[in-house]
Design an enzyme around this catalytic site. Sequence first.
Site, mmCIF file in Angstrom:
data_model
loop_
_atom_site.group_PDB
_atom_site.id
_atom_site.type_symbol
_atom_site.label_atom_id
_atom_site.label_comp_id
_atom_site.label_asym_id
_atom_site.label_seq_id
_atom_site.Cartn_x
_atom_site.Cartn_y
_atom_site.Cartn_z
ATOM 1 C CG ASP A 163 -1.909 1.020 1.291
ATOM 2 O OD1 ASP A 163 -2.070 1.690 0.259
ATOM 3 O OD2 ASP A 163 -2.487 1.386 2.438
ATOM 4 C CB CYS A 172 -4.533 6.369 -2.724
ATOM 5 S SG CYS A 172 -2.605 7.112 -2.556
#
Length: 453
Positions: free
Chosen positions: A381, A408
């Site tokens: 991540d 993201c």
Amino acid sequence: MDLELTLDRVAHGGHCVARHDGRVIFVRHGIPGERVIARVDRGDEKKRFWNASVVKVLDASPDRVPHFWEQADALKAEQRETLPIGGAEFGHISLARQRALKGEVFREQLSRLGGLDPDTVGFEAVETVPVAGWNDDASNLPDDGLGWRSRVSFSVTSDGQLAMHPFHSNELVTVGEMPLAAQAINDLKLWETNFRGYQRVEVAAPSSGEAPLVVLIPRSSNKNPKLPQGSAITQASGVVVIQQTRGSAGDGRGSLHTLRGRSDVTELAGERELQVTGEGFWQIHRGAPRALTEAMLEYADPQQGDSVADLYAGAGLFTAALADRVGLTGHVLSMEGAPGTSADAAHNFANDPQVIVTRGRVERALTHVMRGGSLDAVVLDPPRTGAGKESVAAIADTRASRVAYVSCDPASFARDVSYFAAHGYELRKARVFDLYPHTHHMEVVGLLAKNEA
């Protein structure tokens, strides 16, 4: 300079594409298909493209709705002869169309940068995530895209008022509300407190239900930070000061001083409670920890006894779920580069012998730690910039058969997918979550599998 433009497709970054005299113009605060008057705000005759903002709508899209936040409304800002603050650039678009536009951006990025057809990885539409904590009942919650932010950052004017910046501007606009923030943050009414001597105020409302934590970053001239006075300060669970000369306030290179109360918050990760200190990273959307953990577990598919890695692990949201799945006969390598956040992870998993917490940059530390060993699965991540070529190579060297990639940013995700392809990994599945309503941002979770050939 004001131009009449007809807006074409959406582009990554929250813009619509338009053309004028052969030049591409990226326009904010519009909707594809609209005819508008746009003001060029970053024009240069020598540039191939310009940036502009809508100041008047001539032919409106049926998906245009009244903006929920007056200070972020570009049309009302034009009437006030000010700039709209950033952070809600899609607030004039219906939520259904927002999600459709984000889906278009994801498709375009994966096709252009990743070289893949989104239909082949099972992508259908951007998914809605309820604004609810891990154990909250989400059945009757409204889908209005508000109240989702568990973390908010404010700038501070020279006279101590809370403010926010317009897009790509050094100007400060004072604020008296934050509709995207959790109710606990708005209830503090921080804007009624004077923060003179500070340059930034961060606030975190934890999922445990504790009162929010306030983090203050002083101006360089403020050598002896004092506790501000106001009801917000007394209601907070703690007030801390982070003094830092470089980097981010959460990277552990600064000093943290507690002015009042505690210096950390308690976040829920399933049945576990995790400590997150100061401005340490945690998922912003209140429903994100559960939604992303469930998607990650589906793709990484950790089994009892597996050896897995959680890279860019933060305080250990995914580490917690992986540790429970692999059990005492398995192993979890939890790697984070920020010293302060890595210290939180070490604290959170001190009683989990199957978890090894390591601090370091993935592109350097992973190869050193693995020493030629292999893993069953990897979870990563990374920050918005993505993992990058060196980190992807280090991950591929672990020979993991499954990689669950949480991102993201669709552009860096698609780019990294192409890097993984060069090492024999194929993107098999991808889901996109609307974790940032009323903005152009999105969250992607992808499954990369090692080709058997």
